[in-house]
Enzyme design. Structure first.
Site, PDB file in Angstrom:
ATOM      1  N   ARG A 243     -12.737  -4.883   3.697  1.00 22.90           N
ATOM      2  CA  ARG A 243     -12.832  -3.558   3.092  1.00 22.90           C
ATOM      3  C   ARG A 243     -14.126  -2.905   3.569  1.00 22.90           C
ATOM      4  O   ARG A 243     -15.179  -3.551   3.636  1.00 22.90           O
ATOM      5  CB  ARG A 243     -12.819  -3.646   1.566  1.00 22.90           C
ATOM      6  N   GLU A 272     -11.267   5.889   3.992  1.00 21.51           N
ATOM      7  CA  GLU A 272     -10.278   5.839   5.060  1.00 21.51           C
ATOM      8  C   GLU A 272      -9.305   7.007   4.914  1.00 21.51           C
ATOM      9  O   GLU A 272      -8.809   7.247   3.821  1.00 21.51           O
ATOM     10  CB  GLU A 272      -9.518   4.515   5.024  1.00 21.51           C
ATOM     11  N   HIS A 291      -7.884   0.186  10.761  1.00 21.99           N
ATOM     12  CA  HIS A 291      -7.283  -0.652   9.714  1.00 21.99           C
ATOM     13  C   HIS A 291      -5.904  -1.160  10.150  1.00 21.99           C
ATOM     14  O   HIS A 291      -4.917  -1.045   9.422  1.00 21.99           O
ATOM     15  CB  HIS A 291      -7.188   0.100   8.388  1.00 21.99           C
TER      16      HIS A 291
END
Length: 325
Positions: A243, A272, A291
């Site tokens: 994260r 994000e 990601h």
């Protein structure tokens, strides 16, 4: 299935497939379930109000959402992470929050992405590729900074399901493995993965590569802040596929710009998607990816199945797996 627990609200954020992905997920639930698919948690207030189970694929579930769902009993995260759910508010309302941690759905690809970033940094793949495209034979300039994984120390922060897959692969590269976490694992587990437990600060001081695999909680937010980043060797690399907020991103940019850190491989950001102002986008010696650690075709199928199977357990009267502590 009891008539009391049958209303399912599946909230699939647009960037992970939205309604089209949610429609496929809905077909995996038992036919008795009354399933509503939305792209935002408060998109259908009536469905939220009546929901017994809320399945979220990276869509936020706030205290306000929980207050608007008096019938809710379970929030099932279709992900390893659960930081998009207000766990404290859920606990206060007696709502369980579960992820898919023990399913191993994401572990293969996150581990592969971790090594993709590590190898790209060790072999300077990004600057090498860019130089060749620009007709620059960069070998003389790059060779002094090229390095090997073999013989290096890999520090894994969080030796859970994903961390163990990383450790297993690190053994094949002949790396020395140390790990840090809330609890020390049984000796037989350490021996299986060739990992030695050390305090976090010692891990940072001694590792050539530091790979983060911890959940994001109040206690782990900015786990690597300026002070802890200063403990790292100037030849060390940081890898984050967990994260984004585990690292103070500005402090990491400072270290890279000052040359007190050799490089970083980052697959996750806070927020994000990242904004154009994120300094890491322009920092030296970084390899960035959007990601993708949990985003292969195979991984997405496993994630959906794991989330649905866990929700089904609850709907049919069993305690779900992976309830967040």
């Amino acid at each position: 299935m009891t008539a009391v627990l049958r209303n399912v609200l599946a909230v699939i954020a647009p960037h992970v497939g939205g309604r089209s992905a949610g429609a496929g997920l809905a077909t995996l639930l038992p036919s008795e379930a009354n399933v509503t698919v939305v792209e935002a948690t408060d998109e259908n207030p009536s469905a939220l109000h009546e929901a017994h189970v809320l399945i979220t694929a990276l869509a936020p579930v706030t205290a306000e959402h929980l207050a608007a769902a008096p019938e809710l009993r379970l929030v099932q995260c279709a992900s390893h992470g659960f930081d998009h759910v207000d766990v404290t508010a859920a606990r206060a309302r007696g709502v369980l929050v579960a992820n898919i941690g023990s399913s191993g759905s994401e572990s293969q690809n996150v581990a592969e992405q971790t090594f993709a970033l590590m190898l790209a940094l060790a072999k300077r793949l990004i600057p090498a590729h860019t130089a060749l495209v620009e007709a620059d034979w960069a070998l003389p300039r790059l060779q002094s900074s090229l390095t090997e994984l073999s013989g290096k120390t890999l520090g894994i922060v969080g030796l859970g399901t994903i961390g163990r897959e990383v450790a297993r692969r690190a053994g094949a590269f002949d790396m020395t493995i140390v790990y840090a976490g809330r609890n020390r694992l049984p000796r037989e587990t350490e021996d299986r993965y060739g990992a030695r437990h050390v305090p976090l600060d010692d891990l940072l001081r001694t590792s050539d590569y530091v790979s983060l695999h911890a959940p994001l909680t109040d206690g782990t937010r900015h786990l690597l802040d300026a002070g802890r980043l200063a403990l790292l060797k100037p030849t060390a690399f940081v890898i984050n596929t967990a994260r984004g907020a585990l690292i103070d991103q500005d402090a990491l940019a400072d270290a890279l710009e000052k040359g007190t850190l050799a490089g970083a491989g980052i697959d996750v950001f806070d927020p994000e998607p990242p904004t154009a102002a994120l300094r890491l986008l322009r920092a030296p010696n970084v390899v960035l990816s959007p990601h993708v650690g949990g985003a292969t075709r195979e991984t997405l199928i496993r994630i959906a199945l794991a989330a649905v199977q866990n929700a089904t357990r609850f709907l049919t009267g069993d305690r779900p797996n992976d309830v967040v502590d």
